[in-house]
Design a protein around this motif. Sequence first.
Motif, PDB file in Angstrom:
ATOM      1  N   UNK A   1       0.812  -1.222   0.000  1.00  0.00           N
ATOM      2  CA  UNK A   1       0.000   0.000   0.000  1.00  0.00           C
ATOM      3  C   UNK A   1       0.843   1.268   0.000  1.00  0.00           C
ATOM      4  N   UNK A   2       2.127   1.174   0.269  1.00  0.00           N
ATOM      5  CA  UNK A   2       2.983   2.359   0.231  1.00  0.00           C
ATOM      6  C   UNK A   2       3.505   2.646  -1.171  1.00  0.00           C
ATOM      7  N   UNK A   3       3.289   1.726  -2.096  1.00  0.00           N
ATOM      8  CA  UNK A   3       3.750   1.911  -3.477  1.00  0.00           C
ATOM      9  C   UNK A   3       2.690   2.638  -4.296  1.00  0.00           C
ATOM     10  N   UNK A   4       3.140   3.407  -5.275  1.00  0.00           N
ATOM     11  CA  UNK A   4       2.247   4.154  -6.154  1.00  0.00           C
ATOM     12  C   UNK A   4       1.378   3.178  -6.959  1.00  0.00           C
ATOM     13  N   UNK A   5       0.073   3.392  -6.980  1.00  0.00           N
ATOM     14  CA  UNK A   5      -0.848   2.571  -7.756  1.00  0.00           C
ATOM     15  C   UNK A   5      -1.347   1.336  -7.021  1.00  0.00           C
ATOM     16  N   UNK A   6      -0.934   1.143  -5.778  1.00  0.00           N
ATOM     17  CA  UNK A   6      -1.350  -0.039  -5.032  1.00  0.00           C
ATOM     18  C   UNK A   6      -2.120   0.341  -3.763  1.00  0.00           C
TER      19      UNK A   6
END
Length: 117
Positions: free
Chosen positions: A67-72
């Motif tokens: 959830x800390x990644x872009x798009x997730x």
Amino acid sequence: MVGPWPHRPFTFRALSKTYGQMWLRCDICRRYAPLKLGGLQDVDYRTKTFSCSRCGSEAYFCLVEPVTEYGMADYRVDEVEKPEHHPDAVKRLTEPPRRPISSWGGELPGCKFDGRR
């Protein structure tokens, strides 16, 4: 002064000492869970595959919480106390692979090659 690395290379123990908390994610049902290493400490991580306990598809190993990644941002944490193998995953991992396309005759259908040109 720094001493020699105390852990065998390519083990989950070495990964956890280097990166800390690790995660497993399923891109089909958009869930992720923390990786609990229990009996995997001294196992070579290159030989292990993981599967989703909800849908049975392949689960991917992550070093960063999804959830800390872009798009997730839409991934949901799915912490199951005692996850069990999904029947589809057991079938995929235990049955022999499907027969490959027959290449009897030496050519694939639709692929003609004229060597005289």
